[in-house]
Design a protein around this motif. Structure first.
Motif, PDB file in Angstrom:
ATOM      1  N   LYS A 106      69.057  -4.584  -2.331  1.00  0.00           N
ATOM      2  CA  LYS A 106      67.702  -4.729  -1.768  1.00  0.00           C
ATOM      3  C   LYS A 106      66.867  -5.732  -2.566  1.00  0.00           C
ATOM      4  O   LYS A 106      65.706  -5.490  -2.910  1.00  0.00           O
ATOM      5  CB  LYS A 106      66.996  -3.370  -1.701  1.00  0.00           C
TER       6      LYS A 106
ATOM      7  N   ARG B  42      71.835  -7.836  -0.566  1.00  0.00           N
ATOM      8  CA  ARG B  42      71.372  -6.856   0.419  1.00  0.00           C
ATOM      9  C   ARG B  42      71.645  -5.439  -0.056  1.00  0.00           C
ATOM     10  O   ARG B  42      70.815  -4.548   0.112  1.00  0.00           O
ATOM     11  CB  ARG B  42      72.055  -7.098   1.772  1.00  0.00           C
TER      12      ARG B  42
ATOM     13  N   HIS C  81      65.476 -11.673   0.550  1.00  0.00           N
ATOM     14  CA  HIS C  81      65.750 -11.528   1.972  1.00  0.00           C
ATOM     15  C   HIS C  81      66.250 -12.856   2.528  1.00  0.00           C
ATOM     16  O   HIS C  81      66.113 -13.905   1.892  1.00  0.00           O
ATOM     17  CB  HIS C  81      64.499 -11.054   2.731  1.00  0.00           C
TER      18      HIS C  81
END
Length: 336
Positions: free
Chosen positions: A203, A200, A206
Motif C-alpha cells: 500500500k 501495491r 499509486h
C-alpha cells in the motif's frame, strides 16, 4: 542429480505439451522437418516476471522437436537488443521502442509478433494524479536513452510535457527504484513486474498510468517477439515452431495462470509464486490474436521519429524489420 533434472524436464515438457494441445506432433515433424533443432532465448539474472510466455515456451519447443533449447542469461544493465546485435540469442522478448531503435541502427532483426500488453505501470506519490503532474518532479530512471527513459519520454511528450526541461531526471544507479521511492528520494518511476505488485501489496504509492488499461498505450503491445534475420531466413520452419510455442504459451498464461506461475518458480525463472501469479493476472496475454502488431510498431515509430529518436520513417522500420507471414499462418491455425 542429472537423472532427477532430466525426469523433471520430461514431466514438465509432457505436462506443457498436453496442456497446449500439441501431443500429436510426430506427423507434423515428418511433414515439416526442422532445419535446426537449436534455439537460444534470453533470460535476465533474477528473472523477468512478464516473460512467462517465453520462459514456459521452452518446454513446448522441446515437444515440437527442438533438442537444444538454451536460455542465455545476462545482466539487466545490458539490454537484450545488444545480445541480439552481438548474435548471442536467436529470439528476443522486448519493448517495441527498443526493437525500433535496433532496426533504425541497422541491426538485422525481424519483429514477428506481439506478445502482450500491460507490463508497465507509472508509480507516483499520492499528490501526483496524472502524467502532466510530473512537471518539475523527480522521476527515477536507471540510465538515459534506455528502456525506462525512452518510455517515460514518450509518455511525457504525448501529454505535452517537454521531457528534457519539464522533468527532473534522477539516476537510480545501483539503487532499486522501489527503495528510492519509499525513501522519498524520487517522486515517480516506471515500474515493471514485480515492482508494482510489491508496492501495491505494501500500500505504497499509486499507479497513474497502466498500459494494460490506459489509452493510447493499452491499445498497443508493450512486448513483442523478434528474431535474428539470418535465423528467420535460414530456418523458416524452426522459426514458425518457436513462434507457435510462444503464442501457445501465451494462451496457457490466460487459461491456467496458476500452472504457469508454478512452472516459472519450479524451473527457477523467478523466485516468487505469488508475484508470478499476480503478474499473469495483470498482464494481457490474450491480445496476441486481437491486436495488429504492425500498428503497434507504427505508433511507437511515429512517436520516436517526432522526437528525433530515430531517423527512419515508420514505414521504413516496418518494411525492413518485420516478417508477419508466420503470425498470419498461426492465427489461422490456432483459431479458438
Amino acid at each position: 542429480m542429472q537423472i532427477i533434472q532430466t525426469r523433471r524436464r520430461f514431466l514438465a515438457s509432457a505436462a506443457m505439451a498436453g496442456a497446449a494441445g500439441i501431443v500429436g506432433l510426430p506427423e507434423l515433424l515428418q511433414a515439416e522437418p526442422l532445419e535446426t533443432t537449436s534455439v537460444r532465448l534470453p533470460r535476465y539474472v533474477g528473472g523477468s516476471y512478464c516473460w512467462a510466455g517465453a520462459y514456459i515456451a521452452g518446454e513446448l519447443m522441446r515437444a515440437e522437436g527442438f533438442t537444444d533449447v538454451r536460455y542465455v542469461e545476462g545482466d539487466r544493465s545490458v539490454d537484450q537488443s545488444e545480445w541480439m546485435a552481438r548474435g548471442e540469442t536467436d529470439f528476443s522478448v522486448n519493448f517495441p521502442p527498443n526493437q525500433i531503435a535496433s532496426i533504425d541502427a541497422g541491426v538485422p532483426i525481424k519483429v514477428l509478433t506481439g506478445l502482450h500488453s500491460g507490463c508497465l505501470e507509472l508509480i507516483a506519490k499520492e499528490s501526483i494524479r496524472s502524467v502532466t503532474d510530473l512537471r518539475g518532479k523527480r522521476v527515477g530512471v536507471d540510465g538515459f536513452n534506455n528502456s525506462r527513459h525512452v518510455w517515460l519520454t514518450l509518455m511525457a511528450a504525448y501529454v505535452g510535457l517537454d521531457p528534457v526541461n519539464d522533468i527532473q531526471w534522477v539516476l537510480t544507479e545501483d539503487n532499486k527504484p522501489t527503495e528510492l521511492f519509499i525513501e522519498g528520494k524520487i517522486d515517480a518511476f516506471l515500474g515493471t513486474p514485480p515492482q508494482p505488485q510489491q508496492l501495491r501489496a505494501s500500500k505504497i504509492g499509486h499507479t497513474i498510468l497502466n498500459n494494460a488499461v490506459d489509452r493510447p498505450w493499452s491499445e498497443y503491445f508493450c512486448c513483442m517477439i523478434s528474431a535474428r534475420a539470418d535465423y528467420v531466413n535460414k530456418y523458416p520452419v524452426a522459426t514458425k515452431r518457436v513462434l507457435r510455442s510462444i503464442v501457445k504459451a501465451a494462451d496457457l498464461c490466460v487459461s491456467d495462470p496458476a500452472m504457469v506461475a508454478r512452472q516459472m518458480v519450479d524451473r527457477e525463472f523467478v523466485p516468487s509464486y505469488d508475484f508470478a501469479l499476480q503478474t499473469l493476472k495483470d498482464i494481457r496475454y490474450d491480445r496476441w490474436r486481437e491486436y495488429d502488431a504492425e500498428d503497434s510498431l507504427r505508433f511507437y515509430a511515429l512517436r520516436m521519429q517526432e522526437l528525433g529518436m530515430i531517423k527512419s520513417t515508420p514505414q521504413e522500420i516496418i518494411a525492413g524489420g518485420t516478417d508477419w507471414r508466420f503470425l498470419g499462418e498461426l492465427k489461422r491455425e490456432l483459431k479458438t
